[in-house]
Design a protein around this motif. Structure first.
Motif, PDB file in Angstrom:
ATOM      1  N   PHE A  39       0.828  -1.203   0.000  1.00  9.23           N
ATOM      2  CA  PHE A  39       0.000   0.000   0.000  1.00  9.23           C
ATOM      3  C   PHE A  39       0.864   1.255   0.000  1.00  9.23           C
ATOM      4  O   PHE A  39       1.809   1.363   0.780  1.00  9.23           O
ATOM      5  N   SER A  40       0.521   2.205  -0.873  1.00  2.00           N
ATOM      6  CA  SER A  40       1.174   3.522  -0.958  1.00  2.00           C
ATOM      7  C   SER A  40       2.696   3.402  -0.861  1.00  2.00           C
ATOM      8  O   SER A  40       3.317   3.934   0.062  1.00  2.00           O
ATOM      9  N   PRO A  41       3.330   2.711  -1.821  1.00  2.00           N
ATOM     10  CA  PRO A  41       4.746   2.359  -1.654  1.00  2.00           C
ATOM     11  C   PRO A  41       5.724   3.521  -1.736  1.00  2.00           C
ATOM     12  O   PRO A  41       6.847   3.393  -1.265  1.00  2.00           O
ATOM     13  N   GLU A  42       5.321   4.653  -2.318  1.00  7.53           N
ATOM     14  CA  GLU A  42       6.292   5.721  -2.566  1.00  7.53           C
ATOM     15  C   GLU A  42       6.251   6.843  -1.544  1.00  7.53           C
ATOM     16  O   GLU A  42       7.095   7.735  -1.564  1.00  7.53           O
ATOM     17  N   ARG A  43       5.263   6.849  -0.671  1.00  5.52           N
ATOM     18  CA  ARG A  43       5.105   8.016   0.196  1.00  5.52           C
ATOM     19  C   ARG A  43       4.202   7.661   1.353  1.00  5.52           C
ATOM     20  O   ARG A  43       3.591   6.593   1.380  1.00  5.52           O
ATOM     21  N   ILE A  44       4.106   8.577   2.300  1.00  6.55           N
ATOM     22  CA  ILE A  44       3.088   8.465   3.336  1.00  6.55           C
ATOM     23  C   ILE A  44       1.778   8.953   2.719  1.00  6.55           C
ATOM     24  O   ILE A  44       1.677  10.103   2.292  1.00  6.55           O
ATOM     25  N   ASP A  45       0.801   8.076   2.623  1.00  2.95           N
ATOM     26  CA  ASP A  45      -0.464   8.436   1.989  1.00  2.95           C
ATOM     27  C   ASP A  45      -1.186   9.500   2.823  1.00  2.95           C
ATOM     28  O   ASP A  45      -0.891   9.705   4.005  1.00  2.95           O
TER      29      ASP A  45
END
Length: 203
Positions: A39-45
């Motif tokens: 889940f949301s691998p690139e950032r803090i969602d």
């Protein structure tokens, strides 16, 4: 993600491709790793960021729980802010658990247990629960998840959940009030289309 993969797939079929990224946790910027298939691998969602912005500092110690931990923004924050606590980071996605363990190791955190839900000992009660719960698993499965964990709050302790308003935060609030009469559920914050719900067990 591979065709058919979801962040709540137990074992993503896509190739494990670890890559570096930076994230700001507990007031500092850290070099971490991430991977596809979680889940949301690139950032803090946005939802997790709203929760982090509105939840009070965790207790200094105890047993903490992050339900649906993903790559670990909540669990890592709990472990950084309360080094004497034991943090249980649970997810059905084995890749997410692997990434949490790698990030905990990178930060030198030895107080995180990243495990599947069935690997949390049944006799543990939680001093706090933080969660951006997996709404998209569907209402029945979400209810099953919360019915499993919220009754395990210690007396005098809180669970903090962040839920998008247009994905049913208000109906979930009503369901929690009806399902857990031993908990007082309140809306603690509203931000960016999300609700932060607080469920407190009386002392």
């Amino acid at each position: 993600m591979a065709s058919g993969d979801h962040y709540f797939s137990p074992a993503p079929g896509s190739e494990l491709n670890l890559r570096p990224f930076t994230a700001r946790l507990a007031g500092q910027t850290y070099e971490l790793v991430t991977a596809s298939g979680i889940f949301s691998p690139e950032r803090i969602d946005t939802g997790t960021r709203v929760l982090l912005d509105h939840v009070p500092s965790p207790p200094p110690g105890g047993q903490f729980l992050d339900i649906g931990c993903g790559w670990g923004p909540l669990a890592l924050t709990l472990a950084l802010e309360s080094p004497h606590a034991t943090v249980w980071a649970v997810d059905v996605n084995t890749r997410a658990l692997d990434v949490v363990r790698r990030n905990a190791q990178k930060l030198g955190l030895e107080n995180i247990n990243a495990v599947s839900p069935d690997d949390v000992p049944d006799d543990i009660a939680f001093t706090t629960i933080w969660s951006n719960p997996p709404i998209r698993v569907g209402k029945n499965e979400l209810h099953n998840i919360l019915e499993r964990w919220l009754p395990r709050l210690e007396p005098g302790s809180d669970a903090w959940l962040v839920v998008q308003r247009n994905l049913g935060s208000d109906s979930l609030h009503r369901w929690m009030e009806a399902t857990f009469p031993e908990l007082t559920t309140t809306r603690a914050a509203i931000s960016k289309g999300f609700r932060v719900l607080r469920a407190r067990r009386a002392s």
